[in-house]
Motif scaffolding. Structure first.
Motif, PDB file in Angstrom:
ATOM      1  N   LYS A 274       4.115   7.426  -2.940  1.00  0.00           N
ATOM      2  CA  LYS A 274       3.837   7.281  -4.371  1.00  0.00           C
ATOM      3  C   LYS A 274       4.333   8.466  -5.201  1.00  0.00           C
ATOM      4  O   LYS A 274       4.095   8.534  -6.400  1.00  0.00           O
TER       5      LYS A 274
ATOM      6  N   ASN B  29       6.504   7.953  -8.330  1.00  0.00           N
ATOM      7  CA  ASN B  29       5.851   7.356  -9.492  1.00  0.00           C
ATOM      8  C   ASN B  29       5.575   8.403 -10.569  1.00  0.00           C
ATOM      9  O   ASN B  29       5.334   8.064 -11.727  1.00  0.00           O
TER      10      ASN B  29
ATOM     11  N   SER C  87       5.845  -1.851  -8.002  1.00  0.00           N
ATOM     12  CA  SER C  87       6.744  -0.707  -7.861  1.00  0.00           C
ATOM     13  C   SER C  87       8.164  -1.124  -8.220  1.00  0.00           C
ATOM     14  O   SER C  87       8.729  -2.033  -7.608  1.00  0.00           O
TER      15      SER C  87
ATOM     16  N   ARG D  86       5.154   4.645 -16.030  1.00  0.00           N
ATOM     17  CA  ARG D  86       4.459   5.009 -14.796  1.00  0.00           C
ATOM     18  C   ARG D  86       3.256   4.091 -14.545  1.00  0.00           C
ATOM     19  O   ARG D  86       2.979   3.703 -13.416  1.00  0.00           O
TER      20      ARG D  86
ATOM     21  N   GLY E  76       3.982   0.960 -12.697  1.00  0.00           N
ATOM     22  CA  GLY E  76       4.491   1.093 -11.341  1.00  0.00           C
ATOM     23  C   GLY E  76       5.919   1.594 -11.245  1.00  0.00           C
ATOM     24  O   GLY E  76       6.484   1.633 -10.158  1.00  0.00           O
TER      25      GLY E  76
ATOM     26  N   GLU F 267       9.068   3.961 -10.850  1.00  0.00           N
ATOM     27  CA  GLU F 267       9.406   5.221 -10.190  1.00  0.00           C
ATOM     28  C   GLU F 267      10.785   5.620 -10.692  1.00  0.00           C
ATOM     29  O   GLU F 267      11.773   4.962 -10.371  1.00  0.00           O
TER      30      GLU F 267
END
Length: 659
Positions: free
Chosen positions: A199, A202, A503, A527, A530, A532
């Motif tokens: 993560k 992110n 994501s 963010r 999700g 990145e």
């Protein structure tokens, strides 16, 4: 005698006395050491054993026990039995000397008390060694930077650096041999595997570095990790280097992904205003163009903004696909009226109509009143037929043209508040700017089509989209395109927040070509949905040229900072400051001047606490191809320092080993 001369001699005499005193002390210590070398050796052994456990209290217990043993043995007259051990060893001169002093030249018998006294003295020596190491012995002074330089001078470090490419290729083949959630970047210069936490991206990454420094391979390694984890990818390239984009396209297709590539060399269409609410779409279009905010300019801007929003609502009510060309046409009042006619519907209604009709009636046969006394004497006349006209109400069906209720409301507003003269006068600038966009080299691609780019659909299907526009060819134009894409991403963020977090990997390469503060804010807020993201630029100065405040915004909001080689000294120093410092010691040495030409280092020096750069500016300027510095602010290491490494990045654009 001259008192001045006497004062000069006085310190010389004192210095001589001090020297003699030191000689005497050292001589006594030497004699003690010779006489008690056995307990000294035993005490050193005990000290070494206790030191391993790092328990200082044991030394004080040893001192107490040793003193107690010696006092008891001395009271019993057994203290000198220790020297029986020296006598027994028959050491030349030493044994005979001890026997002569203590026992008139006779042998000294060894008893149990001899060993008890030996142990007592050894315990005292253990405490003495503890005091010496703690308070008097000099500790070895080392520095972090010195240790690093020492490791870099070793053969294994140099050998790994020399063979790093082949080593990384082997590790990359192993990485591709199995599906994993590992975000594998490469190896540090000390052969430590470098991976990111799932993560971590992110919280976004800032990557800097000139062309050919390893920044592209870093992005490629992160793209491959996203592909392995089946994440959708949005890639915005502001450099327009087709070779690199085709390599990224090939990488994505090697993992079986469908890739949408939008560029001036391809025919793939993109409708940037397809998704989003009418207000969002209005903001997208208004942000593309420049309007005055002073005087009459502000008035015209407000009119253009409201008119755009009404027109977008009108298109939605008519169930027509939104695109820039349709909106541009609707800024023309004649086309607007034609649009209303085209999307009106014919309905059959019943209406009441007054109609004159003729009826037959008998005239002359009047009704006779029953109360008239003369009625019996009057002869009734013969009634005559006659045509009489009268008006009646009839219901008839009629076909009329009508707008749907929503469109009718919009038409009413436009008719009442936007007369034709206002539309033609105030919307001229808006119409001209929309026309300029449509007539550009890529204008024909901003239309709606079933096979075109739809970010919502692409992210739902875990596909990949690459926007590649040459910032050098279209220096001003790319800013508008970049804004449209990022604002479309903003609509996507709202869509994902409503539908569910997912994501999504985003790359914004050559960000300075199209970025602004609003885009940075959108990237930061994505963010929560999700996203990145990687923001990439050649130098921080490139972003400074656009907006220095935006540069600080990006640095503050990215928790991973990476850089390849930077040639500018100013940029290298600035990046070094971004990477921060670590606490270290600095050792200085004094210099003794022996002759007029030669200087020698003295044994004396100082040690002080200093702050050193994690990456020195000169190191940043001398990074080699495929070599980066990376700082991960969310990963804390010992001494509360954040993760910082020099990394050899694997070349993910080499497709070997992908199954």
């Amino acid at each position: 005698m001259d008192p001045y001369l006497s004062k000069q001699r006085e310190p010389q005499q004192t210095e001589l006395d001090r020297m003699i005193g030191e000689i005497v002390i050292y001589a006594l210590l030497g004699m003690v050491g010779i006489l008690f070398f056995l307990p000294a050796l035993l005490g050193m052994l005990i000290f070494a054993i206790v030191h391993m456990f790092k328990r200082e209290s044991v030394y004080y217990v040893a001192l107490g026990a040793g003193l107690l043993v010696l006092i008891l043995e001395f009271q019993q007259g057994n203290f000198f039995t220790y020297f029986g051990l020296i006598s027994e060893m028959n050491i030349p001169y030493l044994s005979s000397g001890v026997e002569q002093i203590i026992n008139e030249g006779n042998l000294i018998a060894v008893t149990v008390e001899s060993y008890v006294v030996l142990i007592g003295i050894a315990l005292i020596f253990t405490f003495i060694f503890f005091i010496l190491t703690k308070f008097f012995w000099k500790k070895k002074v080392t520095t972090k930077s010195g240790e690093v330089q020492k490791q870099k001078a070793e053969h294994k470090y140099k050998s790994f650096r020399k063979n790093r490419v082949s080593f990384l290729n082997k590790k990359q083949l192993l990485y591709r041999g199995k599906l994993t959630n590992e975000v594998f970047i490469g190896y540090s210069d000390f052969k430590e595997r470098v991976t990111l936490q799932p993560k971590e991206l992110n919280y976004h990454m800032l990557a800097t570095g000139g062309t050919g420094t390893g920044k592209t391979t870093l992005i490629a390694s992160l793209v491959e990790a996203a592909l392995q984890q089946e994440k959708p990818i949005i890639f915005m390239d502001g450099k327009g280097e087709r070779k690199s984009m085709l390599e990224f396209k090939a990488l994505c297709e090697a993992y079986g992904r469908k890739v949408y590539l939008f560029s001036e060399m391809d025919d793939l269409t993109y409708n940037p205003i397809k998704n989003g609410t009418p207000t969002e779409t209005r903001d997208k279009l208004m942000s593309l163009f420049s309007f005055s905010t002073e005087g009459d300019g502000a008035y015209y801007t407000d009119i253009a903004s409201r008119y755009l929003q009404l027109v977008i609502k009108l298109i939605d009510e008519a169930d027509v696909s939104r695109d820039i060309r349709t909106i541009a046409k609707l800024t023309n009042y004649k086309y607007l009226n034609a649009f209303f006619r085209e999307h009106s519907i014919e309905v059959e209604i019943e209406v009441n109509v007054e109609v004159e009709v003729e009826e037959d009636a008998l005239v002359g046969n009047a009704a006779v009143s029953q109360d008239d006394d003369l009625s019996d004497f009057i002869v009734s006349a013969e009634p005559k037929p006659e045509k009489i006209k009268k008006t009646v109400i009839e219901k008839r069906k009629r076909t009329v043209t009508k707008l749907q209720e929503g469109m009718q409301v919009i038409k009413k507003i436009l008719d009442e508040e936007f007369p034709e003269q206002m539309v033609e006068g105030c919307l001229t600038r808006l119409r001209m700017q929309l026309g300029e966009l449509l007539e550009s080299d890529l204008g024909h691609l901003f239309v709606e089509s079933e096979t075109g780019i739809d970010l919502q659909k692409i992210t739902d299907n875990n596909d990949v989209v690459i926007f590649s526009i040459s910032g050098s060819r279209y220096a001003d134009y790319i800013k508008k395109i970049g804004k449209m894409i990022i604002l479309d991403v903003n609509s996507l963020v709202a869509y994902r927040q409503a539908k569910g977090r997912k994501s999504i990997f985003g790359v914004y390469d050559e960000f300075s070509a199209y970025g602004d503060r609003r885009i940075v804010d959108i990237v930061n807020k994505s963010r929560s949905a999700g996203f990145e993201c990687i923001i990439s630029t050649q130098t921080l100065s490139d972003i400074d040229t656009v907006d220095p405040i935006m540069t600080e915004q990006i640095i503050s909001n990215c928790n991973i900072i990476a850089t390849g080689r930077v040639n500018s000294s100013k940029d290298a120093e600035r990046i070094a400051k971004v990477f921060g410092t670590y606490s270290d010691q600095e050792i200085t040495q004094q210099v003794e001047k022996k002759t007029l030409q030669t200087r020698y280092e003295s044994k004396m020096g100082t040690v002080r606490e200093v702050e050193r750069f994690n990456a020195n500016p000169s190191e940043i300027k001398n990074l080699q191809i495929g070599e980066i510095f990376i700082n991960r602010k969310m990963v804390e290491e010992k001494d509360s320092d954040t993760y910082f490494r020099r990394v050899y990045v694997r070349n993910a654009l080499d497709l070997g080993g992908i199954k």
